[in-house]
Design an enzyme around this catalytic site. Structure first.
Site, PDB file in Angstrom:
ATOM      1  N   LYS A   1       0.826  -1.211   0.000  1.00 30.98           N
ATOM      2  CA  LYS A   1       0.000   0.000   0.000  1.00 30.98           C
ATOM      3  C   LYS A   1       0.868   1.273   0.000  1.00 30.98           C
ATOM      4  CE  LYS A   1      -3.980  -2.187   2.243  1.00 30.98           C
ATOM      5  NZ  LYS A   1      -4.996  -2.055   3.306  1.00 30.98           N
TER       6      LYS A   1
ATOM      7  N   TYR B   1     -12.492  -1.910  -3.823  1.00 32.76           N
ATOM      8  CA  TYR B   1     -12.979  -2.118  -2.450  1.00 32.76           C
ATOM      9  C   TYR B   1     -14.508  -2.034  -2.366  1.00 32.76           C
ATOM     10  CZ  TYR B   1      -8.380  -2.187  -0.149  1.00 32.76           C
ATOM     11  OH  TYR B   1      -7.131  -2.542   0.299  1.00 32.76           O
TER      12      TYR B   1
ATOM     13  N   ASN C   1      -2.145   0.108   6.861  1.00 31.38           N
ATOM     14  CA  ASN C   1      -1.644  -1.151   7.415  1.00 31.38           C
ATOM     15  C   ASN C   1      -0.725  -1.904   6.440  1.00 31.38           C
ATOM     16  OD1 ASN C   1      -3.634  -1.894   5.644  1.00 31.38           O
ATOM     17  ND2 ASN C   1      -4.801  -3.150   7.083  1.00 31.38           N
TER      18      ASN C   1
ATOM     19  N   HIS D   1      -2.171  -5.561   1.681  1.00 26.61           N
ATOM     20  CA  HIS D   1      -3.499  -6.161   1.515  1.00 26.61           C
ATOM     21  C   HIS D   1      -3.325  -7.595   1.042  1.00 26.61           C
ATOM     22  CE1 HIS D   1      -7.631  -6.826   0.116  1.00 26.61           C
ATOM     23  NE2 HIS D   1      -7.081  -7.323  -0.975  1.00 26.61           N
TER      24      HIS D   1
ATOM     25  N   GLU E   1      -9.791 -10.518  -7.475  1.00 25.96           N
ATOM     26  CA  GLU E   1      -8.776  -9.459  -7.275  1.00 25.96           C
ATOM     27  C   GLU E   1      -7.599  -9.616  -8.228  1.00 25.96           C
ATOM     28  OE1 GLU E   1      -9.771  -8.358  -2.603  1.00 25.96           O
ATOM     29  OE2 GLU E   1      -7.869  -9.371  -3.064  1.00 25.96           O
TER      30      GLU E   1
HETATM   31  P1  CMP Z   1      -7.453  -4.483   3.742  1.00 24.04           P
HETATM   32  O1  CMP Z   1      -7.010  -5.808   4.205  1.00 24.04           O
HETATM   33  O2  CMP Z   1      -6.862  -3.918   2.507  1.00 24.04           O
HETATM   34  O3  CMP Z   1      -9.046  -4.504   3.575  1.00 24.04           O
HETATM   35  C1  CMP Z   1      -9.855  -3.398   3.752  1.00 24.04           C
HETATM   36  C2  CMP Z   1      -9.105  -2.218   4.285  1.00 24.04           C
HETATM   37  O4  CMP Z   1      -9.912  -1.245   4.915  1.00 24.04           O
HETATM   38  C3  CMP Z   1      -8.179  -2.667   5.397  1.00 24.04           C
HETATM   39  O5  CMP Z   1      -7.127  -3.436   4.904  1.00 24.04           O
HETATM   40  C4  CMP Z   1      -7.777  -1.343   5.988  1.00 24.04           C
HETATM   41  O6  CMP Z   1      -6.836  -0.646   5.190  1.00 24.04           O
HETATM   42  C5  CMP Z   1      -9.124  -0.649   5.912  1.00 24.04           C
HETATM   43  N1  CMP Z   1      -9.852  -0.790   7.171  1.00 24.04           N
HETATM   44  C6  CMP Z   1     -10.371  -1.893   7.716  1.00 24.04           C
HETATM   45  N2  CMP Z   1     -10.980  -1.646   8.869  1.00 24.04           N
HETATM   46  C7  CMP Z   1     -10.867  -0.326   9.045  1.00 24.04           C
HETATM   47  C8  CMP Z   1     -11.286   0.550  10.057  1.00 24.04           C
HETATM   48  N3  CMP Z   1     -11.977   0.105  11.122  1.00 24.04           N
HETATM   49  N4  CMP Z   1     -10.994   1.841   9.917  1.00 24.04           N
HETATM   50  C9  CMP Z   1     -10.317   2.287   8.842  1.00 24.04           C
HETATM   51  N5  CMP Z   1      -9.878   1.494   7.837  1.00 24.04           N
HETATM   52  C10 CMP Z   1     -10.146   0.200   7.955  1.00 24.04           C
END
Ligand code: CMP
Length: 144
Positions: A11, A51, A114, A117, A128
Site C-alpha cells: 500500500k 474495495y 496497514n 493487503h 482481485e
Molecule cells: P485491507 O485488508 O486492505 O481490507 C480493507 C481495508 O480497509 C483494510 O485493509 C484497511 O486498510 C481498511 N480498514 C479496515 N478496517 C478499518 C477501520 N476500522 N478503519 C479504517 N480502515 C479500515
C-alpha cells in the site's frame, strides 16, 4: 494441498516508508512466489471499484482516499495454501493486534495505513487477481 494464487498489495504507506524490498523478501521466505508484479497509481474510481465490498462501511471514503494517495504495488503470489499463508504473513488488519514478526506489526501504522493487503479467500483472490492482471501478465518459473 495444491498451489493457490492470491492477490497482494503493497500500500502507499509502505511504499513511502521505503520497505518494498523487505516486504517482497518476506513473501519469498514464506514460499509465496511472485508470478506477476505491477506498480500503479489508482484513481478514486478504481479504488472504489476494488474495495466495492466495503462501500457501506464508515471507513470507505477514507480508505479510497488513502489507496489513491500514492503508488501501490500489486502482486500475484503463488504457493501451497497461498491465500491463508499470505494472510498469516501479513498479520491482523489492525497492526496493534498483529502478531510479532508479521508485516503489519513491523510496517503498519494503524488500521487503515496497514502496509499490505491480501485476498480473504480463493473466490476473492480470483476476482482481485483478474482486477489487476491479464493472463499474459503472469509468469510460470521454478525456484532451483
Ligand atoms: P485491507 O485488508 O486492505 O481490507 C480493507 C481495508 O480497509 C483494510 O485493509 C484497511 O486498510 C481498511 N480498514 C479496515 N478496517 C478499518 C477501520 N476500522 N478503519 C479504517 N480502515 C479500515
Amino acid at each position: 494441498m495444491a498451489l493457490e494464487r492470491t492477490l497482494a498489495i503493497i500500500k502507499p504507506d509502505a511504499i513511502q516508508k521505503g520497505v518494498i524490498g523487505e516486504i517482497i523478501q518476506k513473501m519469498e521466505e514464506a514460499n509465496l512466489k511472485p508470478i506477476g508484479i505491477k506498480m500503479l497509481h489508482l484513481d478514486h474510481a478504481r479504488a472504489e471499484a476494488f474495495y466495492a465490498v466495503h462501500k457501506e462501511k464508515a471507513f470507505f471514503a477514507d480508505l479510497v482516499n488513502f489507496m489513491a494517495s500514492g503508488p501501490i504495488i500489486v502482486l500475484c503470489l503463488e504457493g501451497e495454501n497461498g491465500v491463508a499463508k499470505w494472510r498469516v504473513t501479513m498479520g491482523a488488519t489492525n497492526p496493534d493486534q498483529a502478531a510479532d514478526g508479521s508485516l503489519r506489526k513491523d510496517y503498519g501504522s494503524d488500521v487503515q495505513c496497514n502496509a499490505v493487503h491480501g485476498s480473504d479467500g480463493p473466490d476473492t483472490a480470483q476476482f482481485e487477481i483478474n482486477f489487476f492482471f491479464e493472463q499474459n501478465d503472469l509468469y510460470a518459473y521454478e525456484w532451483v
